[in-house]
Design an enzyme around this catalytic site. Structure first.
Site, PDB file in Angstrom:
ATOM      1  N   ASP A  15       0.822  -1.223   0.000  1.00 52.10           N
ATOM      2  CA  ASP A  15       0.000   0.000   0.000  1.00 52.10           C
ATOM      3  C   ASP A  15       0.848   1.262   0.000  1.00 52.10           C
ATOM      4  OD1 ASP A  15      -2.455  -1.561   0.290  1.00 52.10           O
ATOM      5  OD2 ASP A  15      -1.817  -1.878   2.354  1.00 52.10           O
ATOM      6  N   LYS A  18       2.468   2.158  -5.201  1.00 53.62           N
ATOM      7  CA  LYS A  18       3.192   1.676  -6.383  1.00 53.62           C
ATOM      8  C   LYS A  18       2.423   1.920  -7.675  1.00 53.62           C
ATOM      9  CE  LYS A  18       3.477  -2.428  -4.534  1.00 53.62           C
ATOM     10  NZ  LYS A  18       2.990  -2.088  -3.174  1.00 53.62           N
ATOM     11  N   GLY A  42      -3.783  -4.347  -4.510  1.00 54.51           N
ATOM     12  CA  GLY A  42      -4.635  -3.243  -4.939  1.00 54.51           C
ATOM     13  C   GLY A  42      -3.801  -2.036  -5.305  1.00 54.51           C
ATOM     14  N   HIS A  43      -3.913  -1.580  -6.549  1.00 54.38           N
ATOM     15  CA  HIS A  43      -3.188  -0.392  -6.997  1.00 54.38           C
ATOM     16  C   HIS A  43      -4.201   0.662  -7.438  1.00 54.38           C
ATOM     17  CE1 HIS A  43       0.552  -3.047  -8.033  1.00 54.38           C
ATOM     18  NE2 HIS A  43       0.441  -2.775  -6.745  1.00 54.38           N
ATOM     19  N   GLN A 226       2.125  -6.013  -3.076  1.00 51.22           N
ATOM     20  CA  GLN A 226       2.458  -6.049  -1.648  1.00 51.22           C
ATOM     21  C   GLN A 226       3.788  -5.303  -1.390  1.00 51.22           C
ATOM     22  OE1 GLN A 226       1.445  -9.436  -2.961  1.00 51.22           O
ATOM     23  NE2 GLN A 226      -0.610  -8.758  -2.531  1.00 51.22           N
TER      24      GLN A 226
END
Length: 410
Positions: A15, A18, A42-43, A226
């Site tokens: 988080d 990225k 999640g991006h 991650q």
């Protein structure tokens, strides 16, 4: 001359931002490739009025002319993949032959999600804090040599043989140990054969694709999911993910030689966050922690869960720099600290393992949307220099807001 390829990796517990950094740098690359993880990642990418949430597909999909690769080191839920494709297409994103999926990537099946949920529920207060989406059990099937690969979705006979064998074992575990309902293998075989027909055109030998691209002089960005402290080998075990998040995972997760990774950019949030259970030495459970959560909008892109928040821990960033051979850092969410009068930073540990701290002055003036390093307040520039000096790695990017254009490039 050797092609210059770049890895963009998280240097904390994930988080870190990225997605924005990959999106920002995409124009200089031909291919953006994921090498590990699944839809537990999640991006988030924002530019102008647009807001995209990505989970499996690399952020490069938002850039025309870029090929996005899901590598063999990933575990992929076809249902989640197609849902993500549909949502992006609804937002006007073109997804056709610009997406390629490794035939050797492993498939997350309904039995894997059922096991993940049953285990976490049974663990009670001792649970890991997984997303309950079947990531870990899918990697277990892979390592025990009983997994289903993406190529198997294209051959009903092979799929049936593998699913029936896997479900016989896992259903026994579900029903006898966890007292949960079994999962129907016939329904999985039927559904996943249909999914294979839809996904089939994207499935290919991505090892050959990447090799041929590099031989032509194409540039590749390796996108991590991650963060280093969630790496299955080097993270805060057992509170980790099930794959290798550090640079070493790129070679195995995509089938490229280590020498092809010519630069490594570590992404660091200006403070620290973590989702799920596990150690968090600089965690704040007070008003400041809640301020960081609120001001930083610290809620998981994938799960929506509130993130735990705390001061920046440069000891873990320094470890990440070493583990992945990071050549530069990108610091995100600097603007979240704008209103703080004093900022604490963990800069190391003494021989007994206790944290060493440094207190720095806050800048208490807005940095949002600034685009030149020299325009930052002096205390903010000192904060960046403290990160560089402590970690022994230059900061080349500073993010001053969530949108693509809110960035300082040094």
């Amino acid at each position: 001359m050797q092609t210059r390829n770049l890895a963009v990796l998280g240097a904390q517990w994930g988080d870190e931002g990225k997605g924005k950094i990959v999106d920002l740098l995409c124009d200089d690359f031909d291919i953006v490739a994921r090498f590990q993880g699944g839809h537990n990642a999640g991006h988030t990418v924002k530019f102008g009025a647009e807001h995209y949430s990505l989970h499996l597909i690399p952020s490069g999909i938002l850039h025309p002319g870029k090929t996005c690769v899901l590598g063999n080191g990933m575990v992929i839920d076809p249902v989640a993949l197609l849902a993500e494709v549909a949502k992006l297409r609804d937002q006007g994103v073109v997804i056709e032959d610009n997406l390629r999926i490794s035939s050797a990537a492993h498939c997350i099946l309904p039995i894997h999600a059922a096991l993940d949920q049953a285990r976490e529920t049974a663990a009670g207060e001792e649970q890991i804090g997984t997303t309950r989406r079947g990531i870990g059990p899918a990697y277990e099937s892979k390592m025990s040599r009983h997994g289903v690969q993406m190529a198997d979705l294209l051959d009903e006979k092979t799929l049936r043989k593998k699913v029936e064998s896997l479900y016989e074992e896992k259903n026994a575990l579900l029903t006898r140990l966890y007292r949960a309902d079994p999962v129907d293998p016939e329904e999985t075989i039927r559904r996943y054969t249909e999914l294979g027909e839809t996904i089939g055109p994207w499935i290919t030998d991505t090892v050959a694709l990447l090799r041929e691209a590099m031989e032509r002089g194409g540039r590749i960005m390796f996108e991590g999911a991650q963060g280093a402290l969630l790496d299955v080998d080097h993270g805060t075990y057992p509170f980790v993910t099930s794959s290798s998040c550090c640079a070493g995972g790129i070679a195995t997760g995509l089938g490229v030689p280590p020498s092809s990774i010519t630069e490594v950019l570590g992404v660091v949030k200006a403070y620290t966050t973590r989702v799920g259970s596990g150690p968090f030495p600089t965690e704040l459970s007070d008003r400041t922690g809640e301020y960081l959560r609120s001001r930083g909008n610290e809620f998981g892109t994938t799960t929506g869960r509130p993130r735990r928040t705390g001061w920046l821990d440069l000891d873990i960033v320094r470890k990440s720099v070493y583990l992945s051979g990071m050549t530069a850092l990108a610091v995100t969410k600097l603007d979240v600290l704008d209103e703080l009068e004093r900022i604490e930073v963990a800069i190391g540990r003494d021989p007994s393992g206790e944290l060493s701290w440094k207190t720095v002055d806050g800048w208490q003036t807005p940095t949002v949307s600034l685009k030149r390093f020299d325009d930052l307040p002096e205390q903010a520039r000192d904060y960046i220099r403290l990160i560089e000096d402590t970690c022994g790695c230059p900061v080349s990017i500073v993010s001053t807001g969530p949108r693509r254009e809110e960035t300082i490039l040094r």
